[in-house]
Design an enzyme around this catalytic site. Structure first.
Site, PDB file in Angstrom:
ATOM      1  N   HIS A 184       1.553 -16.687  68.001  1.00  0.00           N
ATOM      2  CA  HIS A 184       2.644 -16.104  67.228  1.00  0.00           C
ATOM      3  C   HIS A 184       2.080 -15.041  66.292  1.00  0.00           C
ATOM      4  CE1 HIS A 184       6.004 -19.374  67.621  1.00  0.00           C
ATOM      5  NE2 HIS A 184       5.506 -19.000  68.783  1.00  0.00           N
TER       6      HIS A 184
ATOM      7  N   TYR B 237      12.665 -19.564  59.552  1.00  0.00           N
ATOM      8  CA  TYR B 237      12.883 -20.310  58.315  1.00  0.00           C
ATOM      9  C   TYR B 237      14.166 -19.793  57.680  1.00  0.00           C
ATOM     10  CZ  TYR B 237       7.955 -21.776  58.562  1.00  0.00           C
ATOM     11  OH  TYR B 237       6.748 -22.311  58.951  1.00  0.00           O
TER      12      TYR B 237
ATOM     13  N   PRO C 139       5.839 -29.790  54.393  1.00  0.00           N
ATOM     14  CA  PRO C 139       5.597 -29.125  55.680  1.00  0.00           C
ATOM     15  C   PRO C 139       6.074 -27.686  55.736  1.00  0.00           C
ATOM     16  CG  PRO C 139       7.453 -30.641  55.847  1.00  0.00           C
ATOM     17  CD  PRO C 139       6.856 -30.859  54.497  1.00  0.00           C
TER      18      PRO C 139
ATOM     19  N   LYS D 236       0.887 -26.451  56.529  1.00  0.00           N
ATOM     20  CA  LYS D 236      -0.486 -26.566  56.045  1.00  0.00           C
ATOM     21  C   LYS D 236      -1.121 -27.944  56.226  1.00  0.00           C
ATOM     22  CE  LYS D 236      -0.830 -22.416  54.946  1.00  0.00           C
ATOM     23  NZ  LYS D 236      -1.252 -21.715  56.139  1.00  0.00           N
TER      24      LYS D 236
ATOM     25  N   TYR E 187      -0.245 -17.690  55.302  1.00  0.00           N
ATOM     26  CA  TYR E 187       0.293 -18.399  56.470  1.00  0.00           C
ATOM     27  C   TYR E 187      -0.756 -18.534  57.571  1.00  0.00           C
ATOM     28  CZ  TYR E 187       4.021 -20.223  59.414  1.00  0.00           C
ATOM     29  OH  TYR E 187       4.825 -21.046  60.187  1.00  0.00           O
TER      30      TYR E 187
END
Length: 389
Positions: free
Chosen positions: A72, A200, A292, A296, A384
């Protein structure tokens, strides 16, 4: 029985540490309370940072991950004003891999079996002894018989509820915790993902996440009140609520189907300092829990594995104890960095019980800043894909 490193906990962090050490000629014994089938049945994270993927390759277990994992280059964020993309590739020239924790664990089990590593499941009543001396040892019960493992070092990879952290005297431990007033209701379904990368969603009704494990296995979450039980939600009710919170262009075309797993995960932030006491070293959830939201949890555990593996290799190979002495400080520096990122993501994306319409607008404004300020996207992307070890 005698070994060099006794590892408490046979999840992915314990197995990875054992794999790395054995490849360096350092003997281990892994003690796991549950069966292998139970460990493999756990549904957990699916996003691997670049550092985690590199560590798995270094351990010789990256082949299937690289063949089947989904690279990704970014992720999507959405509000009621619309959806936008944050490109990790453009911002920091990096990517993450979507490859489920269950698959990672399968690969680690296979690698450990191939080299003949000592993995003991069904180990009950595990206790750690003399961890603050030069000759620690572990006792456990197996098949009704009391057994003992003498060792040089103990690695506590046994999770939040394990015995390792509790072995450190309460007078020594400093614990930090925040429990969030909501959970995530998660559904696993044999359906095509709603989008090619994670989405998200911040919505006045609550947070939602559209993710995946592979091209025909999707993982979806919605924020639910604290204390919610999975059986309170039918599949139809879940899909209806998810559609309300996702961007309309995804909600209208999203494939739905029967859930093959449904569960509620509570959210908390937790850190235990220090992560070392004598010859006992804490790894992963034994020392820290992150929400979550920032993907991580497993990655942070693998960061600990990296630091402890490097420290033990130097200790055994060069009689150099400096890395062991600084393990806790080095690991905690990265832990708090990931904790901050997960806290930020959680606060930006979720609806809190006391939240006002003003607070909602502030969240949406912060998300819009990611659209308009390149440095904000760079900071998010760097965190990220994973801060460097």
């Amino acid at each position: 029985m005698r070994t060099q490193v006794a590892i408490i906990g046979g999840g992915p962090s314990g197995l990875l540490l054992s794999q790395l050490l054995n490849r360096e000629g350092i003997a281990t014994v892994v003690l796991e309370r549950r069966s292998r089938a139970h460990v493999l049945s756990r549904i957990r994270a699916g996003v691997l940072e670049r550092g985690s993927a590199a560590l798995l390759r270094h351990a010789g277990v990256g082949g299937r991950m690289d063949a089947e994992g989904l690279p990704h280059d970014g992720c999507y964020l959405s509000t009621v004003q619309g959806m936008f993309h944050v490109s990790f590739r453009d911002m920091v020239n990096a990517q993450v891999l979507v490859y489920g924790q269950t698959e990672v664990t399968k690969d680690l089990y296979a690698a450990q079996d191939a080299i003949g590593a000592t993995l003991i499941d069904g180990a009950e009543d595990v206790a750690l002894h003399e961890v603050d001396g030069a000759n620690p040892y572990v006792t456990y019960r197996k098949d009704g018989e009391q057994r003992r493992v003498a060792c040089d070092v103990i690695a506590g990879c046994d999770g939040f509820h394990g015995i390792s952290r509790q072995t450190i005297p309460a007078s020594v431990r400093h614990e930090f915790e925040r429990v969030y007033p909501f959970g995530w209701l998660g559904v696993l379904s044999e359906t095509a993902p709603a989008a090619h990368e994670l989405v998200y969603a911040n919505h006045p009704r609550g947070f939602a996440l559209a993710s995946m494990r592979n091209a025909r296995l999707s993982r979806y979450y919605i924020q639910v009140p604290e204390g919610t039980r999975p059986e309170q939600w039918s599949d139809a009710a879940f899909w209806d609520e998810l559609r309300r919170r996702l961007p309309p262009e995804l909600a209208e075309s999203m494939e739905t189907g029967p859930s093959i797993e449904k569960s509620v995960a509570p959210l908390r932030s937790f850190v235990c300092e220090p992560m070392r006491h004598g010859r006992l070293f804490l790894v992963g959830d034994a020392a820290h829990i992150v929400p979550p939201t920032g993907a991580k949890g497993l990655n942070l555990a693998f960061g600990d594995v990296h630091y402890l593996f490097e420290a033990l290799r130097r200790w055994y190979r060069d009689a150099d104890a400096e890395a062991l002495d600084t393990y806790s400080d080095r690991a905690l520096a990265r832990v708090w960095g990931a904790m901050r990122f997960s806290w930020w993501m959680t606060n930006m994306l979720h609806r809190f019980p006391e939240q006002s319409d003003f607070d909602q607008r502030m969240q949406e404004s912060e998300l819009r800043q990611l659209v308009t300020v390149p440095s904000a996207r760079t900071t998010m992307a760097l965190n990220y894909v994973g801060l460097p070890y």
